[in-house]
Design a protein around this motif. Structure first.
Motif, short mmCIF file in Angstrom:
data_model
loop_
_atom_site.label_atom_id
_atom_site.label_comp_id
_atom_site.label_asym_id
_atom_site.label_seq_id
_atom_site.Cartn_x
_atom_site.Cartn_y
_atom_site.Cartn_z
N THR A 1 0.85 -1.18 0.00
CA THR A 1 0.00 0.00 0.00
C THR A 1 0.88 1.23 0.00
O THR A 1 1.90 1.23 -0.64
N ALA A 2 0.52 2.31 0.73
CA ALA A 2 1.27 3.55 0.58
C ALA A 2 2.40 3.83 1.56
O ALA A 2 2.45 3.32 2.63
N GLY A 3 3.39 4.84 1.36
CA GLY A 3 4.28 5.42 2.26
C GLY A 3 5.67 5.91 1.89
O GLY A 3 6.48 5.38 1.43
N THR B 1 8.56 -6.50 -2.51
CA THR B 1 7.49 -5.87 -1.74
C THR B 1 8.03 -5.39 -0.40
O THR B 1 7.73 -4.28 0.04
N VAL B 2 8.86 -6.20 0.24
CA VAL B 2 9.46 -5.82 1.52
C VAL B 2 10.34 -4.59 1.34
O VAL B 2 10.27 -3.65 2.13
N ARG B 3 11.16 -4.59 0.29
CA ARG B 3 12.02 -3.42 0.04
C ARG B 3 11.18 -2.16 -0.18
O ARG B 3 11.50 -1.09 0.33
N SER B 4 10.11 -2.29 -0.93
CA SER B 4 9.22 -1.16 -1.19
C SER B 4 8.56 -0.68 0.10
O SER B 4 8.48 0.52 0.37
N GLN B 5 8.09 -1.61 0.93
CA GLN B 5 7.45 -1.24 2.18
C GLN B 5 8.43 -0.55 3.12
O GLN B 5 8.08 0.43 3.78
N TYR B 6 9.66 -1.04 3.15
CA TYR B 6 10.68 -0.41 3.99
C TYR B 6 10.97 1.01 3.50
O TYR B 6 11.03 1.96 4.29
N SER B 7 11.10 1.16 2.19
CA SER B 7 11.36 2.47 1.62
C SER B 7 10.21 3.44 1.92
O SER B 7 10.43 4.59 2.29
N TYR C 1 4.20 -1.31 7.45
CA TYR C 1 5.43 -0.53 7.41
C TYR C 1 6.15 -0.59 8.75
O TYR C 1 7.37 -0.72 8.80
N MET C 2 5.40 -0.48 9.83
CA MET C 2 5.98 -0.56 11.16
C MET C 2 6.70 -1.90 11.34
O MET C 2 7.82 -1.96 11.83
#
Length: 172
Positions: free
Chosen positions: A82-84, A143-149, A116-117
């Motif tokens: 999703t977003a962030g 997906t994990v890399r994107s969520q972390y970013s 994200y948390m």
């Protein structure tokens, strides 16, 4: 020790305070953190016969606590893209230069969307590589890399040092 209540209580009393702190990093409330902790120790006591003395007992318990938190989060929500973005060095500098800022940063992390948390804590705090996080969360490493970013971006914006955007969302 399995089934021996006094020994279980002693083990719990020794490890619970530190492990509650770990749970609280992943929980939305103290009550949820306490629930995670309780579930983790139920697992610890149930699987104690599987501990093989191949490392410190605390690390074995820690791993169970992390997995319990992830399972609890999974039960609460689905992990999706999703977003962030946060500059981890900036966070570390802030918390070192201003000790009071450390608790503020923790609260900002806790305000992130759950996915994200979780990814941020697993990578930036716990030190897990993206590949391991993807396996833990049963998702794609990209997906994990994107969520972390995205978590880093959101945190930087909350700290007031993120990339500036105009009303159309364009940097500028």
């Amino acid at each position: 020790m399995q089934g021996h209540r006094p020994s279980q209580k002693q083990l719990y009393d020794h490890f619970a305070p530190k492990m509650l702190g770990v749970c609280y990093r992943y929980a939305r409330t103290l009550q949820e953190a306490e629930d995670f902790l309780q579930e983790a120790f139920i697992t610890v006591f149930r699987k104690l016969d599987q501990y093989r003395n191949e490392g410190p007992l605390g690390k074995w318990i820690y791993r169970i606590v992390i997995n319990t938190c992830i399972n609890g989060i999974r039960a609460r929500c689905r992990f999706s893209d999703t977003a962030g973005r946060i500059d981890v060095e900036h966070l570390e500098n802030e918390s070192t230069a201003h000790p009071a800022a450390h608790s503020e940063i923790i609260e900002l992390v806790r305000q992130l969307p759950t996915v994200y948390m979780t990814v941020f804590n697993l990578h930036a705090v716990e030190g897990y590589p993206h590949e391991d996080i993807a396996k833990m969360l049963d998702t794609n490493v990209n997906t994990v890399r994107s969520q972390y970013s995205r978590a880093r971006t959101l945190l930087m914006k909350k700290l007031g040092s993120g990339p500036k955007t105009n009303e159309n969302g364009k940097r500028g």
